[in-house]
Design a protein around this motif. Structure first.
Motif, PDB file in Angstrom:
ATOM      1  N   THR A 176       0.824  -1.217   0.000  1.00  9.71           N
ATOM      2  CA  THR A 176       0.000   0.000   0.000  1.00  9.71           C
ATOM      3  C   THR A 176       0.846   1.249   0.000  1.00  9.71           C
ATOM      4  O   THR A 176       0.366   2.325   0.359  1.00  9.71           O
ATOM      5  N   ALA A 177       2.104   1.163  -0.394  1.00 14.55           N
ATOM      6  CA  ALA A 177       2.962   2.355  -0.423  1.00 14.55           C
ATOM      7  C   ALA A 177       2.357   3.411  -1.333  1.00 14.55           C
ATOM      8  O   ALA A 177       1.896   3.124  -2.427  1.00 14.55           O
ATOM      9  N   THR A 178       2.334   4.639  -0.871  1.00 14.10           N
ATOM     10  CA  THR A 178       1.749   5.737  -1.627  1.00 14.10           C
ATOM     11  C   THR A 178       2.835   6.670  -2.126  1.00 14.10           C
ATOM     12  O   THR A 178       3.988   6.578  -1.731  1.00 14.10           O
ATOM     13  N   ILE A 179       2.436   7.572  -3.008  1.00 10.21           N
ATOM     14  CA  ILE A 179       3.392   8.534  -3.550  1.00 10.21           C
ATOM     15  C   ILE A 179       3.752   9.528  -2.470  1.00 10.21           C
ATOM     16  O   ILE A 179       2.901  10.226  -1.940  1.00 10.21           O
ATOM     17  N   ALA A 180       5.004   9.603  -2.127  1.00 10.53           N
ATOM     18  CA  ALA A 180       5.462  10.546  -1.120  1.00 10.53           C
ATOM     19  C   ALA A 180       6.958  10.711  -1.300  1.00 10.53           C
ATOM     20  O   ALA A 180       7.611   9.918  -1.969  1.00 10.53           O
ATOM     21  N   GLY A 181       7.491  11.731  -0.685  1.00  8.65           N
ATOM     22  CA  GLY A 181       8.920  11.967  -0.810  1.00  8.65           C
ATOM     23  C   GLY A 181       9.208  13.419  -1.106  1.00  8.65           C
ATOM     24  O   GLY A 181       8.340  14.279  -1.000  1.00  8.65           O
ATOM     25  N   THR A 182      10.448  13.703  -1.465  1.00  8.26           N
ATOM     26  CA  THR A 182      10.902  15.054  -1.767  1.00  8.26           C
ATOM     27  C   THR A 182      11.355  15.100  -3.219  1.00  8.26           C
ATOM     28  O   THR A 182      12.224  14.317  -3.617  1.00  8.26           O
ATOM     29  N   PRO A 183      10.772  15.981  -4.052  1.00 11.32           N
ATOM     30  CA  PRO A 183      11.061  15.966  -5.492  1.00 11.32           C
ATOM     31  C   PRO A 183      12.538  16.024  -5.836  1.00 11.32           C
ATOM     32  O   PRO A 183      12.967  15.426  -6.824  1.00 11.32           O
ATOM     33  N   HIS A 184      13.355  16.765  -5.051  1.00 14.26           N
ATOM     34  CA  HIS A 184      14.783  16.866  -5.355  1.00 14.26           C
ATOM     35  C   HIS A 184      15.458  15.498  -5.387  1.00 14.26           C
ATOM     36  O   HIS A 184      16.470  15.317  -6.075  1.00 14.26           O
ATOM     37  N   TYR A 185      14.942  14.521  -4.637  1.00 18.37           N
ATOM     38  CA  TYR A 185      15.629  13.247  -4.444  1.00 18.37           C
ATOM     39  C   TYR A 185      14.746  12.046  -4.778  1.00 18.37           C
ATOM     40  O   TYR A 185      15.116  10.921  -4.470  1.00 18.37           O
ATOM     41  N   MET A 186      13.599  12.267  -5.415  1.00 19.60           N
ATOM     42  CA  MET A 186      12.638  11.196  -5.629  1.00 19.60           C
ATOM     43  C   MET A 186      12.930  10.427  -6.917  1.00 19.60           C
ATOM     44  O   MET A 186      13.029  11.019  -7.988  1.00 19.60           O
ATOM     45  N   PRO A 187      13.033   9.092  -6.849  1.00 22.23           N
ATOM     46  CA  PRO A 187      13.252   8.298  -8.062  1.00 22.23           C
ATOM     47  C   PRO A 187      12.004   8.290  -8.932  1.00 22.23           C
ATOM     48  O   PRO A 187      10.884   8.466  -8.432  1.00 22.23           O
ATOM     49  N   MET A 222       8.172  21.854  -8.579  1.00 27.28           N
ATOM     50  CA  MET A 222       7.994  20.443  -8.248  1.00 27.28           C
ATOM     51  C   MET A 222       7.710  19.622  -9.502  1.00 27.28           C
ATOM     52  O   MET A 222       8.285  18.543  -9.710  1.00 27.28           O
ATOM     53  N   ALA A 223       6.850  20.150 -10.369  1.00 26.03           N
ATOM     54  CA  ALA A 223       6.496  19.416 -11.586  1.00 26.03           C
ATOM     55  C   ALA A 223       7.708  19.256 -12.505  1.00 26.03           C
ATOM     56  O   ALA A 223       7.939  18.176 -13.057  1.00 26.03           O
ATOM     57  N   SER A 224       8.500  20.320 -12.656  1.00 22.71           N
ATOM     58  CA  SER A 224       9.663  20.243 -13.539  1.00 22.71           C
ATOM     59  C   SER A 224      10.720  19.293 -12.978  1.00 22.71           C
ATOM     60  O   SER A 224      11.398  18.588 -13.737  1.00 22.71           O
TER      61      SER A 224
END
Length: 494
Positions: A176-187, A222-224
């Motif tokens: 059930t892992a959801t989308i989360a994290g920090t955009p600078h470091y997100m795979p 964030m989107a870019s």
């Protein structure tokens, strides 16, 4: 005389939770709440207490997830991973009973603070090694961190490394892992709701890139950033810091590969590659102090006075850009046909619209003030002084100012947008309302972008989960309604 020990133990066991933990002061804020320094009166020690936010505490599903998180973290015992002691229910500042996570208190500074105050250094690799060692223990227990970044790595005065804030950690078997994290470091795969051990390896690669260069791999909105992590070529750290050895750059590039299959399979593999890669000519021993010891550089170094000069030049150029862009946009809007221009945008209001655009740009830059001032300030004090006053880093700051000014100037392009809608309506055979610049007419003009945005949000947010399907259905229904209103309003007003 009776032995007082049993009595004292019984008294300690029956001590209420709110009496046991005395909050001494706020340390910081994490993904799920606020962290406090606290005193454990029962065990006579200081601990860190994380108070979860109300939107999580009031969500049964979130609380089940947090309980699983605590249980999985309790399985990890490693010197480089913060120790979890307990999960208790205590009153918050408003008197409401809220879950609190009791953890080991780590005395140290975050890697983010060290990089900000002292700049990048090859010695930071020692800290990255500690992160990998801690992640190896987490992965062995079936736990993913999924938010590795400089702010979540603490360095103690003795040189120890601690991974903190498992705010989105999951057991690796948790589907059930959801989308989360920090955009600078997100795979890239994490944005799609998929994650495994190689996702943490990607984040560590981004962390290592920043430790070597002082900058994350990608910048922007964030989107870019999310798009860049998924599609753009991997940046070579040597493009920003030529002193980085080729072997070290190769480790970074492989860890940040877009395809997880091209990354290191395990953190042990990356740790071995990092140990084999040279840091610099004289690699320090593992017991070398943490990265806040400035490295020696050849050539003139950045001083406080030169950095203040860089700030002044950067601010002046940014202010000039923010003032210039709205004027150019207004000039472009002046070529739009008059019949598509509302009365509020006649030439006499140019000054008002310019001030609105500048105000919006200023607010946008203030919202990103940390990254903006880091960019225009140039390299940190003690780093190698760039050969040009306006270097690549300052250029990025000026580009941020230009982007903010352009976004603030978008309302000036409204006449051209009306002309585009008129052309599309004529092509589709849709009637043109007489009151197009009335309140309802303007709402009608905004229906096409509303339909596009809602449609994109509905399609990109679609996941094989009931909640995601329901949310996407609502967005798509809103997009369909916007299309219907766009077609029906001219017929009703005619």
């Amino acid at each position: 005389m009776a032995d007082p020990l049993p009595t004292s133990l019984i008294r300690a066991d029956t001590m209420s939770v709110e009496r046991r933990f005395e909050l001494l002061g706020r340390i910081g804020a994490g993904n799920h709440g606020v962290v406090f320094r606290a005193r454990d009166s029962q065990l006579q020690r200081e601990v860190a207490v994380k108070r979860f936010s109300h939107f999580l505490a009031d969500d049964p599903r979130a609380m089940r997830r947090i309980t699983r998180e605590v249980a999985t973290l309790a399985r990890v015992s490693h010197p480089n991973v913060v120790t979890v002691h307990d999960l208790v229910q205590m009153p918050d500042g408003d008197g409401e009973i809220t879950p609190h996570l009791v953890m080991e208190l780590v005395e140290g500074r975050s890697l983010r603070d060290l990089l900000t105050s002292h700049g990048p250094s090859p010695r930071s690799v020692i800290v990255v090694r500690g992160v990998l060692e801690g992640l190896a223990a987490c992965h062995h227990a079936g736990i993913l961190h999924l938010d590795i970044k400089p702010a979540n790595v603490l360095v103690t005065a003795e040189g120890g490394v601690k991974i903190v804030d498992f705010g989105i950690a999951r057991a690796a078997s948790d589907a059930t892992a959801t989308i989360a994290g920090t955009p600078h470091y997100m795979p890239p795969e994490q944005y799609e709701g998929r994650a495994d051990q190689r996702s943490d390896i990607y984040s560590v690669g981004c962390l290592l890139f920043e430790c070597l260069t002082g900058s994350p791999p990608f910048r922007g909105t964030m989107a870019s950033q999310l798009l860049a992590h998924r599609e753009q070529p991997r940046p070579d750290p040597r493009s920003l810091t030529p002193q980085v050895p080729a072997g070290m750059a190769a480790v970074v590039m492989r860890a940040m590969a877009i395809d997880p299959a091209h990354r290191y399979a395990t953190v042990q593999d990356m740790l071995a590659a990092l140990a084999a890669a040279p840091i610099h000519a004289a690699e320090p021993h593992a017991a070398t102090p943490p990265p806040h010891t400035p490295r020696a550089v050849a050539g003139p170094q950045v001083s406080r006075s030169t950095r203040l000069r860089a700030y002044a030049v950067g601010l002046a150029l940014s202010a000039f850009t923010v003032a210039l862009v709205p004027g150019l946009v207004w000039l472009a809007a002046a070529f739009a046909p008059d019949r598509y221009r509302p009365d509020a945008m006649d030439p006499s209001t140019a000054g008002t619209w310019w001030m609105i655009a500048v105000s919006i740009a200023t607010v946008l830059l203030l919202l990103r003030r940390r990254s903006f001032f880091e960019a225009i300030g140039g390299p940190a004090v003690g780093s190698l002084q760039p050969t040009r006053l306006v270097d690549a880093q300052m250029t990025r700051g000026i580009q941020m100012a230009a982007g903010s000014a352009l976004r603030g100037s978008l309302p000036m392009l409204f006449p051209w947008y009306v002309a585009l809608v008129a052309m599309c309506a004529a092509t589709a055979g849709t009637a043109w309302p007489d009151d197009v610049f009335s309140m309802w007419g303007v709402a009608w003009l905004l229906m096409p972008p509303a339909a596009i945005l809602l449609g994109i949000r509905g399609l990109t947010g679609l996941r094989p989960r009931f909640g995601a399907v329901l949310t996407s259905a609502v967005y798509l229904a809103g997009a369909a309604l916007a299309i219907v209103l766009f077609i029906a309003y001219p017929l009703a007003s005619s």
